[in-house]
Write a protein that holds these residues in place. Structure first.
Motif, short mmCIF file in Angstrom:
data_model
loop_
_atom_site.label_atom_id
_atom_site.label_comp_id
_atom_site.label_asym_id
_atom_site.label_seq_id
_atom_site.Cartn_x
_atom_site.Cartn_y
_atom_site.Cartn_z
N ILE A 250 20.93 56.46 24.58
CA ILE A 250 21.23 57.56 23.66
C ILE A 250 20.36 58.78 23.94
CG2 ILE A 250 21.31 58.24 21.23
CD1 ILE A 250 21.57 55.24 20.54
N PHE A 251 19.07 58.54 24.16
CA PHE A 251 18.11 59.63 24.31
C PHE A 251 17.70 59.81 25.77
CE2 PHE A 251 17.41 57.72 20.08
CZ PHE A 251 17.71 58.83 19.29
N PRO A 252 17.32 61.04 26.15
CA PRO A 252 16.89 61.27 27.54
C PRO A 252 15.58 60.55 27.85
CG PRO A 252 16.51 63.23 26.21
CD PRO A 252 17.31 62.27 25.36
N LEU A 253 15.45 60.13 29.10
CA LEU A 253 14.24 59.48 29.57
C LEU A 253 13.18 60.52 29.95
CD1 LEU A 253 12.75 56.90 30.66
CD2 LEU A 253 13.91 57.31 32.84
N TRP A 254 13.63 61.62 30.55
CA TRP A 254 12.68 62.62 31.08
C TRP A 254 13.28 64.01 30.92
CZ3 TRP A 254 8.46 59.87 32.35
CH2 TRP A 254 7.36 60.55 32.87
N ASN A 255 12.44 65.02 31.01
CA ASN A 255 12.90 66.40 30.91
C ASN A 255 12.13 67.27 31.89
OD1 ASN A 255 12.15 69.25 29.54
ND2 ASN A 255 14.26 68.72 29.05
#
Length: 207
Positions: A20-25
């Motif tokens: 659901i959520f990003p791992l990295w940005n």
């Protein structure tokens, strides 16, 4: 073992947050962009923080010969990582249930944690290798060919973690919610193992 088994189940379930959520940005800041350009890296693909961020990043990269941001079909990782995370979450939940009913001991929780740690380290190494290739494998026909003082092509590799100046851009690379949920989940499985080991010792002492 009931408490440790429950924690093992919860910790494993938190891995599902990666779907659901990003791992990295990674964000790129520059004077000509009042709002930083950013891309969120998920286990199944890369998305721009804003609607046109990926398009703008690809446009900038084109001038210096960098590749376009890859699509899920262009990287085997985006097909493999969801299977690995889903498999580890299911395995951890199964171990937690078996531990809850005292079918297995806490050593199985530790084994899961070690395996997950190894997979995490391998994933970070693979991610760093991709960043290196992304920032150094430049098209020799690029419009702009910038070199250092010795005439070698410049590297545009974003940092694996932290901030770094790249030409007139500042690149920021940091974990996001998915990574934090994974870390908390692994921490809970560590606590599950410690509690299970303590419970096992208490049972042996009673006998």
């Amino acid at each position: 073992m009931k408490k440790s088994g429950t924690l093992m189940i919860i910790g494993s379930a938190l891995l599902l947050g990666l779907f659901i959520f990003p791992l990295w940005n990674i964000q790129l800041e520059a004077p000509q962009y009042p709002d930083p350009l950013g891309m969120n890296i998920y286990i199944s693909g890369i998305e721009g923080e804003e609607e046109f961020d990926i398009q703008n990043i690809d446009g900038i990269n084109h001038y210096i010969g960098m590749k376009k941001i890859p699509t899920p079909a262009e990287m085997w990782e985006f097909n493999t990582f969801p299977l690995v995370i889903g498999g580890m979450a299911a395995l951890g939940a199964l171990l937690g249930i078996l531990g809850f009913f005292k079918v297995i001991g806490p050593k199985w929780f530790l084994g899961w944690l070690i395996l997950m740690t190894v997979l995490g380290v391998l994933g970070m190494i693979d991610f760093n290798n991709w960043l290196t290739d992304y920032g150094t494998d430049l098209d020799p026909r690029a419009i702009m060919k910038l070199t250092d003082s010795e005439g070698n092509p410049l590297s545009y590799k974003p940092p694996l973690f932290g901030s770094q100046k790249i030409l007139n851009f500042t690149a920021h690379s940091y974990p996001r919610a998915g990574a934090y949920l994974m870390f908390i989940g692994m921490l809970l499985t560590l606590v599950a193992w410690l509690l299970g080991r303590k419970s096992k010792k208490m049972e042996l002492n009673k006998n």
